[in-house]
Every structure is written in C-alpha cells, then in structure tokens.
Design an enzyme around this catalytic site. Structure first.
Site, mmCIF file in Angstrom:
data_model
loop_
_atom_site.group_PDB
_atom_site.id
_atom_site.type_symbol
_atom_site.label_atom_id
_atom_site.label_comp_id
_atom_site.label_asym_id
_atom_site.label_seq_id
_atom_site.Cartn_x
_atom_site.Cartn_y
_atom_site.Cartn_z
ATOM 1 N N CYS A 178 -5.737 2.801 -8.221
ATOM 2 C CA CYS A 178 -7.219 2.967 -8.452
ATOM 3 C C CYS A 178 -7.698 4.182 -8.333
ATOM 4 O O CYS A 178 -7.673 4.825 -7.952
ATOM 5 C CB CYS A 178 -7.938 1.984 -7.519
ATOM 6 N N ASP A 181 -2.019 -1.069 5.786
ATOM 7 C CA ASP A 181 -2.591 -0.326 7.150
ATOM 8 C C ASP A 181 -3.528 -0.301 7.174
ATOM 9 O O ASP A 181 -3.891 0.591 8.053
ATOM 10 C CB ASP A 181 -1.316 1.611 7.464
ATOM 11 N N GLN A 234 -6.594 5.664 -5.236
ATOM 12 C CA GLN A 234 -6.680 7.185 -5.190
ATOM 13 C C GLN A 234 -7.714 7.898 -6.061
ATOM 14 O O GLN A 234 -7.564 8.746 -6.674
ATOM 15 C CB GLN A 234 -5.533 7.953 -6.152
ATOM 16 N N ASP A 239 0.748 -1.442 -0.198
ATOM 17 C CA ASP A 239 -0.549 -0.166 -0.024
ATOM 18 C C ASP A 239 1.076 1.185 0.160
ATOM 19 O O ASP A 239 2.119 1.265 0.009
ATOM 20 C CB ASP A 239 -0.724 0.080 1.769
ATOM 21 N N ARG A 240 0.582 2.005 -0.405
ATOM 22 C CA ARG A 240 0.837 3.637 -0.084
ATOM 23 C C ARG A 240 0.782 4.389 0.875
ATOM 24 O O ARG A 240 1.956 4.199 1.896
ATOM 25 C CB ARG A 240 1.075 4.071 -1.941
ATOM 26 N N ASP A 241 -0.452 5.234 0.741
ATOM 27 C CA ASP A 241 -0.056 6.051 2.592
ATOM 28 C C ASP A 241 -0.272 5.791 3.706
ATOM 29 O O ASP A 241 -1.388 4.809 3.707
ATOM 30 C CB ASP A 241 -1.522 6.803 1.645
ATOM 31 N N CYS A 269 -11.269 -2.798 -9.449
ATOM 32 C CA CYS A 269 -9.981 -2.609 -8.665
ATOM 33 C C CYS A 269 -9.411 -1.750 -7.634
ATOM 34 O O CYS A 269 -8.350 -1.791 -6.867
ATOM 35 C CB CYS A 269 -9.020 -1.819 -9.772
ATOM 36 N N ARG A 270 -10.701 -1.190 -6.832
ATOM 37 C CA ARG A 270 -10.207 -0.291 -5.924
ATOM 38 C C ARG A 270 -10.475 -1.139 -4.471
ATOM 39 O O ARG A 270 -11.432 -2.226 -4.348
ATOM 40 C CB ARG A 270 -11.814 0.669 -5.665
ATOM 41 N N HIS A 313 -10.789 5.151 -8.753
ATOM 42 C CA HIS A 313 -12.024 5.413 -8.960
ATOM 43 C C HIS A 313 -13.189 5.478 -8.214
ATOM 44 O O HIS A 313 -12.493 5.704 -7.265
ATOM 45 C CB HIS A 313 -12.990 4.054 -9.910
ATOM 46 N N ASP A 368 -7.774 12.261 6.507
ATOM 47 C CA ASP A 368 -8.928 12.089 5.791
ATOM 48 C C ASP A 368 -9.872 12.900 5.158
ATOM 49 O O ASP A 368 -10.074 13.816 5.333
ATOM 50 C CB ASP A 368 -10.329 12.029 6.707
HETATM 51 MG MG LIG Z 1 -2.937 3.209 3.731
HETATM 52 ZN ZN LIG Z 2 -11.312 1.552 -9.561
#
Ligand SMILES: [Mg+2]
Ligand SMILES: [Zn+2]
Length: 194
Positions: A98, A135, A61, A14-16, A107-108, A100, A25
């Site tokens: 993603c 996370d 995203q 994962d990234r963030d 894909c989300r 979307h 948030d």
């Molecule tokens: Mg994350």
């Molecule tokens: Zn997606």
C-alpha cells in the site's frame, strides 16, 4: 486459533519490524542498502517454504504518497529483500504494497485490502486457514478484518501486550515455530505466549 482446526496454509507477513529492522518513526526504507533482515527471519521464511506454506508479504509504505520515495524505490528494496532471502534458500510467494496516504484507500493496514487482494489473486487462499503476523496492532486488525488468525510480534523480554491478537510471539521465527508445530498437534491456545 480454534483448537483442532486445519493447519495454517497461508502466512501473511508484515515487513518492517517483522522481516527486517524497522526504520525510525516517520522514516521509510527507500534504498536497498537500508534493508536489514531481523535475526531468524529468513530462516523462518525458509521453514515455511520447506513446509509448503504460502508466504505473502503485506506492507504499508506511505513514504511513496508523501513523496519521500518512489514506487521504483520500493521495488528495488523488495528486489534486495528477495536476494537476501534467496541467500537463505527462502522466498516470498507474493508481495502486496500500500503506497497510499492514511484514509485514501482500502488497502492501508489496519484495513484488510492487501490481504483481500491476495485472496482474489490466489483463489485457494482461505482466511480460515491463514494467519497475519506483524509487529503492530494495525497488522492484527487487518488480519482480523480479513478473517485470519492473528499473531502480534512484540520482541523479547516484554510483558504480554495489550492486544486483540490470537497469539503473541517474540519474533517471526518463534511464531512460525509455534504455528508449524501446532498444526501437527492441532492445538494452539488463544492468548498463548511464545
Ligand atoms: Mg511492522
Ligand atoms: Zn492503500
């Protein structure tokens, strides 16, 4: 993971909140300057690179679908991410995004579409020797749905999370340390806490 099984070859990250500091948030990282690597994250990726493991970023995203940033903004942020990693002699093998809205795609995360897209592109990725590290529980669920081992990162000093993840770790470096070490000994306990 199943003790005694093959070493983990592919690391879906994962990234963030995993590689970089999470935005508040409802906010999104739409500018390269907003991307701040978490302590030890670049070192963890370098360890994976040095150990010959594949590292695949999978990130939701939704700010793109919401009109808060463009796909080009996301690409610029990922160019910055690559540059920051390069400063630590680290790199990502692939990045899947993603962009979307919830419910509009396959894909989300928690859906597995980003991981299965990587498995189509890299035909030698086997979910049985892959791990999804993130996370949030949606990362864990995406990994489970794709058939990978799963690790939930929950930060330091917290009691064990209520999670379906195979393992819990404080941060990416701890998770990588455990997975690289355990692949030598061939033993990771389910529900282990790093
Ligand atoms: Mg994350
Ligand atoms: Zn997606």
């Amino acid at each position: 993971m199943k003790a005694g099984h093959a070493e983990v070859r592919t690391f879906f990250l994962d990234r963030d909140g995993t590689l970089n500091a999470k935005p508040p948030d409802g906010r999104y990282i739409g500018h390269p300057a907003e991307l701040i690597l978490l302590p030890g994250a670049a070192e963890a990726v370098r360890e994976l690179n040095a150990a010959g493991r594949r590292v695949v970023l999978v990130t939701n995203q939704r700010g793109v679908a919401r009109g808060l940033m463009t796909g080009a903004d996301v690409a610029a942020v990922h160019a910055r991410l690559a540059a920051l990693l390069r400063e630590h002699d680290a790199f990502l093998d692939a990045v899947y995004v993603c962009p979307h809205e919830v419910g509009e795609c396959g894909c989300r995360k928690p859906l597995p579409g980003l991981l299965t897209a990587a498995m189509r592109d890299f035909r030698d990725i086997d979910p049985a020797d892959s791990v999804m590290i993130g996370d949030t529980e949606s990362d864990v669920m995406a990994g489970k749905a794709a058939g990978t081992l799963t690790v939930l990162l929950q930060g330091p000093g917290k009691p064990p999370a209520n999670t379906v993840a195979d393992m819990v770790a404080t941060d990416l470096r701890a998770a990588v340390g455990l997975l690289l070490t355990s692949s030598k000994s061939g033993c990771v306990s389910k529900g282990g806490f790093v």
